[in-house]
Design a protein around this motif. Structure first.
Motif, PDB file in Angstrom:
ATOM      1  N   THR A 132      39.285 -17.046  49.302  1.00 57.12           N
ATOM      2  CA  THR A 132      38.224 -16.034  49.366  1.00 57.12           C
ATOM      3  C   THR A 132      37.207 -16.319  50.476  1.00 57.12           C
ATOM      4  O   THR A 132      36.140 -15.705  50.482  1.00 57.12           O
ATOM      5  CB  THR A 132      37.494 -15.956  48.015  1.00 57.12           C
ATOM      6  N   LEU A 133      37.537 -17.217  51.390  1.00 55.93           N
ATOM      7  CA  LEU A 133      36.617 -17.576  52.466  1.00 55.93           C
ATOM      8  C   LEU A 133      36.416 -16.398  53.413  1.00 55.93           C
ATOM      9  O   LEU A 133      37.369 -15.839  53.942  1.00 55.93           O
ATOM     10  CB  LEU A 133      37.173 -18.781  53.235  1.00 55.93           C
ATOM     11  N   GLU A 134      35.166 -16.010  53.589  1.00 55.36           N
ATOM     12  CA  GLU A 134      34.814 -14.913  54.484  1.00 55.36           C
ATOM     13  C   GLU A 134      33.638 -15.339  55.347  1.00 55.36           C
ATOM     14  O   GLU A 134      32.826 -16.174  54.937  1.00 55.36           O
ATOM     15  CB  GLU A 134      34.416 -13.669  53.674  1.00 55.36           C
ATOM     16  N   PRO A 135      33.510 -14.750  56.526  1.00 55.11           N
ATOM     17  CA  PRO A 135      32.341 -15.061  57.361  1.00 55.11           C
ATOM     18  C   PRO A 135      31.053 -14.611  56.680  1.00 55.11           C
ATOM     19  O   PRO A 135      31.014 -13.600  55.994  1.00 55.11           O
ATOM     20  CB  PRO A 135      32.596 -14.255  58.634  1.00 55.11           C
ATOM     21  N   GLN A 136      29.994 -15.392  56.879  1.00 51.67           N
ATOM     22  CA  GLN A 136      28.704 -15.044  56.278  1.00 51.67           C
ATOM     23  C   GLN A 136      27.985 -13.963  57.056  1.00 51.67           C
ATOM     24  O   GLN A 136      27.128 -13.272  56.521  1.00 51.67           O
ATOM     25  CB  GLN A 136      27.835 -16.291  56.171  1.00 51.67           C
ATOM     26  N   PRO A 138      28.675 -11.271  60.867  1.00 48.79           N
ATOM     27  CA  PRO A 138      29.664 -10.870  61.874  1.00 48.79           C
ATOM     28  C   PRO A 138      29.743 -11.891  63.008  1.00 48.79           C
ATOM     29  O   PRO A 138      28.730 -12.339  63.533  1.00 48.79           O
ATOM     30  CB  PRO A 138      29.144  -9.522  62.384  1.00 48.79           C
ATOM     31  N   ASP A 140      30.917 -14.931  62.626  1.00 44.40           N
ATOM     32  CA  ASP A 140      30.865 -16.288  62.085  1.00 44.40           C
ATOM     33  C   ASP A 140      32.270 -16.889  62.097  1.00 44.40           C
ATOM     34  O   ASP A 140      33.245 -16.260  61.694  1.00 44.40           O
ATOM     35  CB  ASP A 140      30.319 -16.258  60.651  1.00 44.40           C
ATOM     36  N   ASP A 141      32.376 -18.120  62.565  1.00 44.95           N
ATOM     37  CA  ASP A 141      33.647 -18.828  62.608  1.00 44.95           C
ATOM     38  C   ASP A 141      33.783 -19.655  61.324  1.00 44.95           C
ATOM     39  O   ASP A 141      32.959 -20.520  61.041  1.00 44.95           O
ATOM     40  CB  ASP A 141      33.695 -19.740  63.840  1.00 44.95           C
ATOM     41  N   THR A 142      34.815 -19.385  60.556  1.00 44.65           N
ATOM     42  CA  THR A 142      35.009 -20.074  59.279  1.00 44.65           C
ATOM     43  C   THR A 142      35.967 -21.262  59.402  1.00 44.65           C
ATOM     44  O   THR A 142      36.356 -21.834  58.387  1.00 44.65           O
ATOM     45  CB  THR A 142      35.561 -19.092  58.234  1.00 44.65           C
TER      46      THR A 142
END
Length: 176
Positions: A132-136, A138, A140-142
């Motif tokens: 469920t990892l998403e950028p915090q 626009p 953002d590099d995860t």
């Protein structure tokens, strides 16, 4: 960081191979071993497994709190010593629980699985966090978060296997 992670896995393999020497340092004459083995509830695999589960949660939580507190200090590399200390304390605790158990093989395996399942649950939580990892925001590099979660998964799997080996599969007679 990957080098430290691989070094940790390598050291745990060495500890597993040389477990007899490590266990003889603690031995069955330890006061905590005698105290735990005297409790009737500890010989129940479910209750002692729950005790091990809570102990693992306490050790993990304490280590995380100490590491979080160290973020406010500017002492380099002290977190590595804290993590090594946490591994040593965990191994000693698991060996004490190994010697305190007087039950049969089935109960020992059940107790080891119930107690070490804390780390299995953490592995599932970290896996869910990766999925469920998403950028915090626009752009953002995860990637670094992904790498950190992968390392957390590796650490918790190694902790699960090591805890299960020491508390569920090893027998006291093979340790002497």
């Amino acid at each position: 960081m990957t080098l430290f992670l691989l070094l940790g896995v390598f050291l745990l393999i060495i500890v597993g191979i040389n477990r007899n020497k490590l266990v003889t340092i603690i031995g069955p004459n330890n006061s905590l071993v005698k105290k735990l083995s005297s409790f009737g509830w500890f010989q129940n695999p479910w209750l002692s497994g729950l005790f091990l589960f809570v102990l693992n949660a306490f050790l993990f939580g304490t280590t995380v709190l100490i590491l979080f507190g160290l973020n406010f200090l500017l002492i380099p590399y002290i977190h590595l010593f804290i993590m090594v200390g946490a591994v040593i304390v965990s191994l000693v605790s698991w060996i004490i629980l190994l010697y305190a158990w007087n039950g049969d093989k089935k109960g020992r395996i059940l107790r080891g699985f119930v107690g070490s399942s804390f780390y299995l649950l953490l592995t599932l939580v970290f896996t869910y966090m990766i999925v469920t990892l998403e950028p915090q925001f626009p752009g953002d590099d995860t990637f670094m978060a992904f790498i950190g979660l992968v390392m957390a998964i590796i650490v918790t799997i190694v902790a699960f296997i090591t805890c299960f080996l020491f508390t569920g599969l090893f027998e006291r007679k093979e340790m002497n």
